[in-house]
Design an enzyme around this catalytic site. Structure first.
Site, PDB file in Angstrom:
ATOM      1  CG  ASP A 350       1.107   2.617  -4.196  1.00  0.00           C
ATOM      2  OD1 ASP A 350       0.298   1.942  -4.069  1.00  0.00           O
ATOM      3  OD2 ASP A 350       1.323   3.741  -3.417  1.00  0.00           O
ATOM      4  CE1 TYR A 439      -1.334  10.010   1.649  1.00  0.00           C
ATOM      5  CE2 TYR A 439      -2.603   8.176   1.937  1.00  0.00           C
ATOM      6  CZ  TYR A 439      -1.773   9.149   2.427  1.00  0.00           C
ATOM      7  OH  TYR A 439      -1.847   9.484   3.855  1.00  0.00           O
TER       8      TYR A 439
END
Length: 708
Positions: A350, A439
């Site tokens: 990420d 998320y």
């Protein structure tokens, strides 16, 4: 009237007016009224000013400096006719020695910008001197891999995909209108020669019909691969025909004024009051001083929030002592556990693929951060290199939740002499959240008055759902299973690994890493009834291989970073120790392509010699990388790390087997680690703190009024 009485009178007067007026104004009730827009509510807000000039060597680039970089690049020879795509533009930090020697009032070291750009299928790594107004370093394709994708590229990929007739046909065949089709762009990872020589992104689709929580409504089995450079669809895989889209019922999570009776009794409003205001001060937007701490905080496109020059004042000598030069989230690896054609590649990095700072959102006052928080803005750049302001992405606040800093009561002394000593624990917290697709990551750096630093990671947001024909668990005796979290919705098992870069400078740059191994010993003396004890054994790591640690409950150790040249009055080296808490280790095969790329998770602890160019655990160019420029590959050199400038790396891990309580939005789950002083102070550094007194705060009360 004294000041406390006046404060109480003022509070009671205001509350009385508000209670009387609640018939007209829907505030101070247990349930918020309908259609409140929390973003529009007034609150105490301190925003970092976007100054025209930096004040500290580590301050981020200003808007004016970013515009100067763009001017320089626009006339630079390779880009003079066409501007490149900017993937990252940030301060190239000065040499560490320059920062350490800099004093307030001195001229700043030369300001430089580090740029990652793509142009005509090539990757450019550039260094730009803002004082000299020119490019001073220019490297093309330095290693395999690409910089993180831009939001413009993601948007373009979506437009390319939705303009494709075959894609439109597949979406419509599932009963989804094109206007209701939402998408995610899972990074492709790297799985072989088929993906060589081209930057690609994979798109998967969801239905927005009936809910804002489209993550719960995937169009399973439809994956579209787009070439980012050529802006064309290169592959469509449609194998999910017949798999129903999970229903929208009970998937909504936004509060719109609930009409049903709540299942949980409302909690009365609660807040930590600070009638004298916060105890911390902020200098020039980035230097925070609180209690015995001083530190520099800044936002970063890739790393999210960076803590630098963390120093603590010794309560005995008054000396301001170095603890940590720099700390931040270096990489965040999230592999999903599914062999399916539409899932195997979901092994996200990420930070390096999307940017933890770029994907941060404005924090929600009173919910993300308490009252009296200080909010920081960030200046980032878009794909054209133009600056923009991302508001309120970091908050700093003091926290007190009734915790105890230290205490002791003694019952062995006579009652008249028995001491009852206790001290409240108030801490300083710096917080950022990053929303990476489904998320949400909540990252806290918490500083305590006893010198301890706690780093906590919270996970919330939405599951990544796999649609299935199954709507009920038919056989509960299966040895393996896929967690069904709602009808036709599987919560796919996955992991999270957050690797932290911790450049510890304990009382100076020359540090060593020490393992304190706790070793069981059998007691052979006939004089003792004991059979066994354990003893600590001290082992100094000479080279990198000596400091690679896989945590084990049955082979426990303490992990110290010490300054061998700074000894206490008792001869102990000054140090800080890493204290892990609940964590997880990767179970993937070491030769699995995702694990090769994320080999920095093979150990929970690494120690490397300081190198300015080794800060990103997943490599400088992470997108579609192959794992040949990572923390693991650097550490293969097995360099000396004793009594030198070293960097400590720690990976915090989570295994996540989803359950029904994670639907439709996950309650936050957290874990943390501590950096704790060990022989750093000569004694308890907060021994002389004064206890809190009932007279320190006014106590106000309002009698409940009759219903109107």
């Amino acid at each position: 009237m004294d000041k406390h009485s006046y404060f109480c009178f003022l509070v009671i007067s205001i509350v009385t007016v508000l209670v009387i007026s609640r018939f007209w104004f829907p505030i101070f009730v247990n349930l918020p009224p309908e259609n409140i827009n929390y973003e529009k509510q007034s609150y105490e807000k301190h925003t970092t000013l976007i100054s025209k000039a930096p004040h500290h060597p580590l301050d981020p680039l200003t808007i004016q400096e970013i515009n100067k970089v763009r001017d320089i690049l626009s006339v630079y020879e390779p880009f003079s006719n066409s501007f490149p795509t900017i993937h990252s533009l940030a301060l190239e930090e000065p040499d560490k020695s320059s920062v350490l020697s800099w004093k307030v009032g001195n001229p700043l070291p030369p300001r430089r910008a580090a740029v990652l750009a793509t142009f005509h299928d090539l990757v450019y790594v550039l260094s730009i001197d803002l004082d000299l107004h020119r490019v001073t370093r220019h490297t093309v394709n330095p290693m395999r891999g690409y910089p993180m994708v831009t939001m413009e590229e993601i948007t373009n990929a979506m437009e390319v995909a939705l303009a494709n007739g075959e894609v439109q046909k597949s979406v419509l065949a599932r009963g989804v209108k094109l206007k209701d089709a939402k998408f995610l762009t899972p990074s492709p990872g790297w799985f072989g020669a088929e993906e060589e020589g081209r930057r690609i992104v994979k798109l998967q689709f969801y239905s927005l019909e009936g809910t804002s929580n489209f993550y719960m409504r995937p169009l399973e089995g439809l994956t579209v691969t787009v070439d980012l450079n050529k802006k064309e669809v290169i592959k469509i895989s449609d194998t999910g025909k017949g798999i129903p889209i999970p229903r929208s019922k009970n998937t909504e999570y936004q509060y719109n004024g609930e009409t049903e009776a709540p299942e949980i009794k409302p909690i009365n409003p609660i807040s930590m009051e600070q009638p004298k205001g916060p105890s911390f001060t902020v200098e020039n937007g980035h230097i925070f001083k609180w209690a015995n701490w001083e530190l520099h905080i800044k936002p970063d496109q890739r790393g999210g929030m960076i803590i630098s020059r963390a120093m603590v004042r010794d309560s005995e000598t008054g000396e301001v002592r170095n603890v940590m030069y720099k700390g931040f989230s270096s990489e965040l690896f999230v592999p999903y556990m599914d062999f399916d054609e539409h899932w195997y590649f979901k092994t996200f990095m990420d930070a390096g693929e999307y940017g933890l700072g770029l994907l941060s959102m404005p924090l929600v006052p009173l919910n993300d951060c308490p009252r009296h928080s200080y909010y920081m803005d960030a200046v980032f750049v878009d794909g054209d290199g133009k600056p923009y302001v991302q508001e309120n992405i970091i908050c700093v606040f003091e926290r007190y939740a009734g915790d105890i800093s230290w205490r002791h009561s003694d019952s062995l002394l006579p009652n008249g002499e028995a001491p009852r000593e206790s001290r409240q624990k108030v801490t300083l917290v710096a917080r950022m959240t990053s929303t990476v697709g489904n998320y949400d990551y909540i990252i806290d750096w918490e500083f305590q008055t006893d010198g301890l630093i706690r780093v906590e990671v919270g996970l919330s947001g939405m599951l990544m759902i796999k649609a299935t024909l199954q709507d009920f668990v038919q056989n509960k005796d299966d040895e393996t299973f896929e967690p069904l979290v709602s009808e036709n919705a599987i919560g796919v098992v996955h992991d999270h690994y957050i690797t932290f870069y911790l450049d510890m400078d304990v009382d100076g740059v020359n540090n060593s890493f020490v393992n304190i191994d706790l070793v069981k010993e059998e007691v052979k003396s006939p004089k003792s009834p004991r059979k066994s004890i354990y003893k600590p054994y001290r082992k100094v790591a000479k080279k990198e291989d000596d400091a690679k640690v896989k945590l084990s409950l049955y082979n426990p150790s303490e992990f110290h970073v010490v300054n061998p040249s700074k000894l206490s009055r008792l001869g102990n080296p000054s140090g800080y120790k890493l204290v892990p808490t609940a964590t997880a280790a990767s179970l993937l095969d070491l030769h699995d392509p995702p694990q090769i790329r994320s080999a920095f998770t093979n150990n929970q602890i690494w120690v490397t010699p300081y190198n300015k160019n080794e800060q990103w655990a997943g490599g400088l160019l992470t997108y579609q990388s192959r794992g040949d420029d990572t923390l693991a590959s650097w550490s293969q050199r097995n360099r000396p790390i004793e009594n030198t400038d070293i960097v400590l790396w720690y990976t915090l891990g989570f295994h996540h087997v989803p359950c029904q309580e994670d639907f439709p939005v996950m309650p936050t789950v957290s874990s943390s680690f501590d950096l704790k002083p060990v022989n750093f102070f000569d004694r308890n550094p907060i021994l002389r703190t004064a206890p809190a007194s009932i007279d320190d705060l006014p106590v106000c009360s309002v009698r409940s009024s009759p219903k109107l």
